[in-house]
Scaffold this motif. Structure first.
Motif, PDB file in Angstrom:
ATOM      1  N   ALA A  41      52.542 -23.730  50.922  1.00 28.80           N
ATOM      2  CA  ALA A  41      51.802 -24.795  51.611  1.00 28.80           C
ATOM      3  C   ALA A  41      51.571 -26.005  50.711  1.00 28.80           C
ATOM      4  CB  ALA A  41      50.468 -24.253  52.103  1.00 28.80           C
ATOM      5  N   LYS A  42      51.985 -25.881  49.430  1.00 35.70           N
ATOM      6  CA  LYS A  42      51.831 -26.959  48.452  1.00 35.70           C
ATOM      7  C   LYS A  42      50.368 -27.401  48.348  1.00 35.70           C
ATOM      8  CE  LYS A  42      56.556 -28.682  49.072  1.00 35.70           C
ATOM      9  NZ  LYS A  42      57.048 -27.964  47.897  1.00 35.70           N
ATOM     10  N   GLY A  43      49.502 -26.418  48.149  1.00 34.76           N
ATOM     11  CA  GLY A  43      48.084 -26.711  47.983  1.00 34.76           C
ATOM     12  C   GLY A  43      47.818 -27.437  46.679  1.00 34.76           C
ATOM     13  N   ALA A  44      46.594 -27.911  46.524  1.00 33.66           N
ATOM     14  CA  ALA A  44      46.218 -28.679  45.335  1.00 33.66           C
ATOM     15  C   ALA A  44      46.460 -27.867  44.066  1.00 33.66           C
ATOM     16  CB  ALA A  44      44.748 -29.078  45.427  1.00 33.66           C
ATOM     17  N   ASN A  45      47.090 -28.525  43.075  1.00 36.70           N
ATOM     18  CA  ASN A  45      47.366 -27.910  41.767  1.00 36.70           C
ATOM     19  C   ASN A  45      48.218 -26.649  41.872  1.00 36.70           C
ATOM     20  OD1 ASN A  45      45.720 -29.838  40.382  1.00 36.70           O
ATOM     21  ND2 ASN A  45      43.911 -28.649  40.918  1.00 36.70           N
ATOM     22  N   SER A  46      49.065 -26.577  42.889  1.00 34.24           N
ATOM     23  CA  SER A  46      49.898 -25.380  43.060  1.00 34.24           C
ATOM     24  C   SER A  46      50.845 -25.162  41.882  1.00 34.24           C
ATOM     25  CB  SER A  46      50.691 -25.465  44.366  1.00 34.24           C
ATOM     26  OG  SER A  46      51.471 -26.645  44.410  1.00 34.24           O
ATOM     27  N   GLN A  47      51.082 -26.200  41.079  1.00 37.49           N
ATOM     28  CA  GLN A  47      51.920 -26.030  39.892  1.00 37.49           C
ATOM     29  C   GLN A  47      51.250 -25.149  38.846  1.00 37.49           C
ATOM     30  OE1 GLN A  47      50.361 -28.784  40.724  1.00 37.49           O
ATOM     31  NE2 GLN A  47      49.351 -29.707  38.952  1.00 37.49           N
ATOM     32  N   ASN A  48      49.957 -24.914  39.002  1.00 38.64           N
ATOM     33  CA  ASN A  48      49.216 -24.078  38.052  1.00 38.64           C
ATOM     34  C   ASN A  48      48.949 -22.678  38.578  1.00 38.64           C
ATOM     35  OD1 ASN A  48      49.027 -26.118  36.098  1.00 38.64           O
ATOM     36  ND2 ASN A  48      47.164 -26.952  37.007  1.00 38.64           N
ATOM     37  N   PHE A  73      44.073   3.792  34.417  1.00 38.46           N
ATOM     38  CA  PHE A  73      43.008   2.908  34.879  1.00 38.46           C
ATOM     39  C   PHE A  73      43.543   1.517  35.166  1.00 38.46           C
ATOM     40  CE2 PHE A  73      39.807  -0.308  33.950  1.00 38.46           C
ATOM     41  CZ  PHE A  73      38.775   0.068  34.784  1.00 38.46           C
ATOM     42  N   TYR A  74      44.338   0.973  34.227  1.00 45.75           N
ATOM     43  CA  TYR A  74      44.903  -0.362  34.411  1.00 45.75           C
ATOM     44  C   TYR A  74      45.782  -0.426  35.661  1.00 45.75           C
ATOM     45  CZ  TYR A  74      43.449  -1.894  29.734  1.00 45.75           C
ATOM     46  OH  TYR A  74      42.726  -2.259  28.630  1.00 45.75           O
ATOM     47  N   LEU A  75      46.600   0.580  35.849  1.00 41.98           N
ATOM     48  CA  LEU A  75      47.504   0.588  36.991  1.00 41.98           C
ATOM     49  C   LEU A  75      46.732   0.603  38.304  1.00 41.98           C
ATOM     50  CD1 LEU A  75      50.406   0.726  38.055  1.00 41.98           C
ATOM     51  CD2 LEU A  75      50.261   3.216  37.922  1.00 41.98           C
ATOM     52  N   ARG A  76      45.702   1.438  38.381  1.00 38.57           N
ATOM     53  CA  ARG A  76      44.906   1.535  39.608  1.00 38.57           C
ATOM     54  C   ARG A  76      44.189   0.224  39.909  1.00 38.57           C
ATOM     55  NH1 ARG A  76      43.525   6.604  41.649  1.00 38.57           N
ATOM     56  NH2 ARG A  76      41.498   5.793  42.286  1.00 38.57           N
ATOM     57  N   ARG A  77      43.602  -0.392  38.884  1.00 38.54           N
ATOM     58  CA  ARG A  77      42.877  -1.652  39.102  1.00 38.54           C
ATOM     59  C   ARG A  77      43.841  -2.768  39.482  1.00 38.54           C
ATOM     60  NH1 ARG A  77      38.556  -0.687  40.904  1.00 38.54           N
ATOM     61  NH2 ARG A  77      39.351   1.418  41.050  1.00 38.54           N
ATOM     62  N   TYR A  78      45.019  -2.793  38.839  1.00 37.25           N
ATOM     63  CA  TYR A  78      46.001  -3.845  39.114  1.00 37.25           C
ATOM     64  C   TYR A  78      46.520  -3.741  40.546  1.00 37.25           C
ATOM     65  CZ  TYR A  78      49.991  -6.941  38.320  1.00 37.25           C
ATOM     66  OH  TYR A  78      50.893  -7.971  38.391  1.00 37.25           O
ATOM     67  N   LEU A  79      46.842  -2.544  40.984  1.00 34.78           N
ATOM     68  CA  LEU A  79      47.391  -2.361  42.318  1.00 34.78           C
ATOM     69  C   LEU A  79      46.341  -2.542  43.405  1.00 34.78           C
ATOM     70  CD1 LEU A  79      49.774   0.705  41.811  1.00 34.78           C
ATOM     71  CD2 LEU A  79      50.391  -1.699  42.076  1.00 34.78           C
ATOM     72  N   ARG A  80      45.082  -2.387  43.045  1.00 36.28           N
ATOM     73  CA  ARG A  80      44.025  -2.503  44.044  1.00 36.28           C
ATOM     74  C   ARG A  80      43.902  -3.931  44.568  1.00 36.28           C
ATOM     75  NH1 ARG A  80      40.009   0.940  45.435  1.00 36.28           N
ATOM     76  NH2 ARG A  80      38.143   0.065  46.416  1.00 36.28           N
ATOM     77  N   LEU A  81      44.144  -4.902  43.715  1.00 31.90           N
ATOM     78  CA  LEU A  81      43.933  -6.298  44.084  1.00 31.90           C
ATOM     79  C   LEU A  81      45.213  -7.116  44.175  1.00 31.90           C
ATOM     80  CD1 LEU A  81      42.086  -8.799  44.490  1.00 31.90           C
ATOM     81  CD2 LEU A  81      41.967  -8.986  41.996  1.00 31.90           C
ATOM     82  N   THR A  82      46.135  -6.880  43.249  1.00 32.46           N
ATOM     83  CA  THR A  82      47.241  -7.800  43.036  1.00 32.46           C
ATOM     84  C   THR A  82      48.174  -8.005  44.227  1.00 32.46           C
ATOM     85  OG1 THR A  82      47.172  -7.335  40.672  1.00 32.46           O
ATOM     86  CG2 THR A  82      49.198  -8.308  41.532  1.00 32.46           C
ATOM     87  N   PRO A  83      48.627  -6.978  44.944  1.00 27.99           N
ATOM     88  CA  PRO A  83      49.580  -7.232  46.040  1.00 27.99           C
ATOM     89  C   PRO A  83      49.079  -8.247  47.072  1.00 27.99           C
ATOM     90  CG  PRO A  83      49.511  -4.899  45.532  1.00 27.99           C
ATOM     91  CD  PRO A  83      48.405  -5.531  44.755  1.00 27.99           C
ATOM     92  N   VAL A  84      47.853  -8.075  47.541  1.00 25.70           N
ATOM     93  CA  VAL A  84      47.293  -9.007  48.529  1.00 25.70           C
ATOM     94  C   VAL A  84      47.051 -10.371  47.890  1.00 25.70           C
ATOM     95  CG1 VAL A  84      45.331  -9.449  50.052  1.00 25.70           C
ATOM     96  CG2 VAL A  84      46.251  -7.145  49.856  1.00 25.70           C
ATOM     97  N   TYR A  85      46.601 -10.368  46.651  1.00 26.79           N
ATOM     98  CA  TYR A  85      46.331 -11.624  45.947  1.00 26.79           C
ATOM     99  C   TYR A  85      47.611 -12.421  45.745  1.00 26.79           C
ATOM    100  CZ  TYR A  85      44.398 -14.699  42.304  1.00 26.79           C
ATOM    101  OH  TYR A  85      43.985 -15.780  41.566  1.00 26.79           O
ATOM    102  N   TYR A  86      48.681 -11.751  45.350  1.00 22.20           N
ATOM    103  CA  TYR A  86      49.953 -12.437  45.158  1.00 22.20           C
ATOM    104  C   TYR A  86      50.498 -12.985  46.480  1.00 22.20           C
ATOM    105  CZ  TYR A  86      50.648 -11.256  40.228  1.00 22.20           C
ATOM    106  OH  TYR A  86      50.548 -11.192  38.853  1.00 22.20           O
ATOM    107  N   LEU A  87      50.251 -12.284  47.577  1.00 23.14           N
ATOM    108  CA  LEU A  87      50.652 -12.792  48.884  1.00 23.14           C
ATOM    109  C   LEU A  87      49.913 -14.094  49.191  1.00 23.14           C
ATOM    110  CD1 LEU A  87      52.141 -12.528  51.580  1.00 23.14           C
ATOM    111  CD2 LEU A  87      50.245 -11.094  52.390  1.00 23.14           C
ATOM    112  N   ALA A  88      48.612 -14.123  48.888  1.00 22.89           N
ATOM    113  CA  ALA A  88      47.825 -15.345  49.092  1.00 22.89           C
ATOM    114  C   ALA A  88      48.343 -16.477  48.211  1.00 22.89           C
ATOM    115  CB  ALA A  88      46.350 -15.076  48.800  1.00 22.89           C
ATOM    116  N   LEU A  89      48.713 -16.158  46.961  1.00 21.63           N
ATOM    117  CA  LEU A  89      49.269 -17.177  46.062  1.00 21.63           C
ATOM    118  C   LEU A  89      50.587 -17.719  46.601  1.00 21.63           C
ATOM    119  CD1 LEU A  89      48.639 -15.614  42.510  1.00 21.63           C
ATOM    120  CD2 LEU A  89      47.223 -17.241  43.772  1.00 21.63           C
ATOM    121  N   LEU A  90      51.408 -16.846  47.156  1.00 18.78           N
ATOM    122  CA  LEU A  90      52.689 -17.272  47.715  1.00 18.78           C
ATOM    123  C   LEU A  90      52.478 -18.226  48.882  1.00 18.78           C
ATOM    124  CD1 LEU A  90      55.781 -17.052  47.924  1.00 18.78           C
ATOM    125  CD2 LEU A  90      55.451 -15.019  49.376  1.00 18.78           C
TER     126      LEU A  90
END
Length: 250
Positions: free
Chosen positions: A149-156, A127-144
């Protein structure tokens, strides 16, 4: 609706090639484009309509918010007078997030109940693996992209990567609008464990009803005991950044 599952996924379960097949299947551009128009048979058709409606309300709500920010002299209330009284219902469109949480909770609970009925227990790791993979890859790309882009509070951004950014104060959050993703991932983490314990009790239905009623009681207590939340009109969400930060932090 016809079943869109590939035989390869089921046939290769339990080995390394099977894991790779599942990953390539999950992130197949062709399959995902097809699934925009062909609904898997296990989905609830009505939920797609509810999601679609509330997605539109969220987009419209934020369109009004942007309009008010671009025209600060006009003000939020004047904007609604300009649009007409028929559009005042958009004031409550922010609660569409609550609807999404409710739908997600129902669907996740349904998945876990089916697994309990079929296998007698919850496969927590799966269950954890399925939920993690469902969101994380695209989310981590957005974080990158946000970090580059050095957005506000990017150090956090580390807090976003760990899905605990909602525990930071609003003014210190990076990509503050992603607080709901953190809440949802925390729900995925805790709920299977709680549900597993409840299902081992002699009266699981009573425990589930207790959690359901208790959630409303906790929310009511938070709002009733907070002098800002209990007295400030919802319209101030768009016009007062301080109130919006306080509300989101709570």
């Amino acid at each position: 609706m016809k079943n869109t599952r590939l035989p390869l996924v089921a046939a290769s379960h339990g080995n390394n090639s099977g894991v790779w097949a599942k990953l390539t299947y999950a992130y197949s551009l062709k399959r995902n484009l097809r699934d925009l128009f062909v609904r898997p048979p296990e989905q609830y058709a009505v939920f797609d309509g509810v999601r679609g409606f509330f997605m539109l309300t969220v987009l419209m709500f934020h369109a009004v918010a942007v309009f008010c920010k671009v025209h600060p002299a006009l003000g939020f209330e004047h904007a609604y007078e300009f649009l007409g009284h028929a559009w005042r219902w958009l004031l409550n469109a922010e609660y569409a997030v609550d609807v999404f949480f409710t739908l997600s909770g129902f669907l996740i609970t349904s998945i876990l109940f089916r697994q309990i009925s079929k296998e007698g227990k919850i496969q927590v790791k799966q269950f954890y693996l399925r939920r993690y993979l469902r969101l994380t890859p695209v989310y981590y790309l957005a974080l990158l992209i946000y970090g580059l882009a050095k957005g506000a509070n990017s150090q956090n951004l580390w807090a976003n990567a760990l899905y605990v950014n909602n525990f930071l104060s609003y003014e210190h959050q990076a990509m503050a609008w992603t607080w709901s993703l953190a809440v949802e991932e925390q729900f995925y983490l805790l709920f299977p464990l709680v549900l597993g314990l409840i299902m081992k009790t002699s009266k699981p239905v009573l425990w589930l009803w207790g959690l359901f009623i208790g959630s409303f009681a906790i929310r009511f207590c938070i709002i009733a005991t907070d002098p800002i939340l209990s007295t400030t009109p919802v319209s101030q969400v768009l016009t007062d950044p301080v109130f919006n930060a306080h509300r989101t932090s709570v």
